[in-house]
Write an enzyme that holds these catalytic residues in place. Structure first.
Site, PDB file in Angstrom:
ATOM      1  N   HIS A 163       0.807  -1.220   0.000  1.00  0.00           N
ATOM      2  CA  HIS A 163       0.000   0.000   0.000  1.00  0.00           C
ATOM      3  C   HIS A 163       0.844   1.275   0.000  1.00  0.00           C
ATOM      4  O   HIS A 163       0.302   2.374  -0.129  1.00  0.00           O
ATOM      5  CB  HIS A 163      -0.997  -0.009   1.176  1.00  0.00           C
ATOM      6  CG  HIS A 163      -0.401   0.288   2.516  1.00  0.00           C
ATOM      7  ND1 HIS A 163       0.004  -0.695   3.391  1.00  0.00           N
ATOM      8  CD2 HIS A 163      -0.162   1.464   3.159  1.00  0.00           C
ATOM      9  CE1 HIS A 163       0.450  -0.141   4.502  1.00  0.00           C
ATOM     10  NE2 HIS A 163       0.362   1.167   4.387  1.00  0.00           N
TER      11      HIS A 163
ATOM     12  N   ASP B  25       0.083  -7.620   1.479  1.00  0.00           N
ATOM     13  CA  ASP B  25       0.592  -6.254   1.597  1.00  0.00           C
ATOM     14  C   ASP B  25       2.120  -6.232   1.663  1.00  0.00           C
ATOM     15  O   ASP B  25       2.708  -5.940   2.700  1.00  0.00           O
ATOM     16  CB  ASP B  25      -0.031  -5.582   2.826  1.00  0.00           C
ATOM     17  CG  ASP B  25       0.143  -4.071   2.820  1.00  0.00           C
ATOM     18  OD1 ASP B  25       0.596  -3.527   1.798  1.00  0.00           O
ATOM     19  OD2 ASP B  25      -0.168  -3.440   3.844  1.00  0.00           O
TER      20      ASP B  25
ATOM     21  N   GLN C 220       1.261   6.185  12.007  1.00  0.00           N
ATOM     22  CA  GLN C 220       1.347   6.743  10.662  1.00  0.00           C
ATOM     23  C   GLN C 220       2.803   7.023  10.287  1.00  0.00           C
ATOM     24  O   GLN C 220       3.553   7.613  11.048  1.00  0.00           O
ATOM     25  CB  GLN C 220       0.544   8.052  10.559  1.00  0.00           C
ATOM     26  CG  GLN C 220      -0.949   7.882  10.587  1.00  0.00           C
ATOM     27  CD  GLN C 220      -1.505   7.813  11.995  1.00  0.00           C
ATOM     28  OE1 GLN C 220      -0.934   8.380  12.912  1.00  0.00           O
ATOM     29  NE2 GLN C 220      -2.601   7.112  12.161  1.00  0.00           N
ATOM     30  N   GLY C 221       3.181   6.574   9.099  1.00  0.00           N
ATOM     31  CA  GLY C 221       4.545   6.754   8.634  1.00  0.00           C
ATOM     32  C   GLY C 221       5.443   5.564   8.885  1.00  0.00           C
ATOM     33  O   GLY C 221       6.576   5.526   8.393  1.00  0.00           O
ATOM     34  N   ASP C 222       4.956   4.582   9.658  1.00  0.00           N
ATOM     35  CA  ASP C 222       5.728   3.358   9.893  1.00  0.00           C
ATOM     36  C   ASP C 222       5.396   2.266   8.881  1.00  0.00           C
ATOM     37  O   ASP C 222       6.032   1.203   8.880  1.00  0.00           O
ATOM     38  CB  ASP C 222       5.491   2.828  11.306  1.00  0.00           C
ATOM     39  CG  ASP C 222       6.095   3.728  12.372  1.00  0.00           C
ATOM     40  OD1 ASP C 222       7.193   4.260  12.135  1.00  0.00           O
ATOM     41  OD2 ASP C 222       5.467   3.895  13.434  1.00  0.00           O
ATOM     42  N   SER C 223       4.394   2.496   8.038  1.00  0.00           N
ATOM     43  CA  SER C 223       4.003   1.518   7.016  1.00  0.00           C
ATOM     44  C   SER C 223       5.216   0.960   6.285  1.00  0.00           C
ATOM     45  O   SER C 223       6.135   1.702   5.917  1.00  0.00           O
ATOM     46  CB  SER C 223       3.108   2.186   5.970  1.00  0.00           C
ATOM     47  OG  SER C 223       1.769   2.184   6.365  1.00  0.00           O
TER      48      SER C 223
END
Length: 256
Positions: free
Chosen positions: A71, A116, A202-205
């Site tokens: 993603h 993913d 958020q931002g660790d994806s």
């Protein structure tokens, strides 16, 4: 079981923030320390960690290939728009190694549910240790380490310094009690049920979830994927189960 919209909340791009605002069920949990509830990593502690310019994390699968989340990327093909930063915990360090991408390979069949994972080919190798991936489910238990430059609280800013935290395994049954739509065999969960307070955000994806193997070496068991908010009680983080896709990842890497 609660049927919740799957929120790819680990990404720092605007679309993830919009999705969070749409499905938020409760206030953001307080985070006493930064990932959420973590501490700053030391230089060289996790040399395989990579920060990607679209606002995601990743790990060096090979010195010229980054393993991240599907993603985080927009399909497969030639792509020179991504910059990988590695070799430092401080993204503003003069010692940071920055390399452009050349190609992206998104997991075949990825449609937003499961699968993913993605690979990013780099223009040149980064001279740092790589992170081996699990090829069996033997390490899908116990306590895991997560690390990233994402927000230290839900809705917070991205971090300059690499943060780390430990999160315990959460069973599929307990994870499904929260979400109701876990893809069995493709996803695994980790976090502090009941209390919350420690999680990726958020931002660790795309960043790795890893632990020590029987020989004491780091091994990647998960990829930061999705969840409901950050560090909320009873909503653990959901991670791509790397061992399920180990063969597919190896085959894909061989084509880059």
């Amino acid at each position: 079981m609660k049927q919740l919209l799957r929120v790819l909340k680990r990404c720092s791009v605007a679309v993830a923030a919009v999705a969070l605002a749409t499905v938020s069920l409760q206030p953001a949990s307080a985070a006493p320390n930064p990932v959420v509830g973590g501490t700053r990593a030391t230089q060289g502690e996790f040399p395989f960690m990579v920060r990607l310019s679209m606002g995601c994390g990743g790990a060096l699968y090979a010195q010229d290939i980054v393993l991240t989340a599907a993603h985080c990327v927009d399909g497969s093909g030639n792509n020179t728009s991504i910059t990988a930063t590695a070799g430092v915990v401080d993204l503003q360090s003069a010692s940071a190694v920055k390399v452009k991408s050349t190609k992206v390979l998104q997991a075949p069949g990825y449609n937003g549910t499961g699968k993913d994972w993605a690979l990013i080919k780099l223009a040149k190798p980064i001279n740092q240790p790589t992170l081996k991936i699990a090829t069996t489910t033997a390490y899908n238990q116990g306590t895991f380490t997560v690390a990233g430059w994402g927000a230290a609280r839900e809705g917070g800013a991205q971090q300059r310094y690499l943060l780390k935290a430990n999160v315990p395994f959460v069973s599929d049954a307990d994870c499904n009690a929260a979400y109701g739509n876990l893809v069995a065999g493709e996803e695994l969960c980790a976090g502090l049920l009941g209390t919350g307070g420690v999680d990726t955000c958020q931002g660790d994806s795309g960043g790795p979830m890893f632990r020590r193997d029987n020989a004491g070496a780091w091994i990647q068991v998960g990829i930061v994927s999705w969840g409901q908010g950050c560090a909320r009680p009873d909503y653990p983080g959901v991670y791509t189960e790397v061992s399920t896709f180990a063969s597919a990842i190896a085959s894909a890497a061989a084509t880059l």
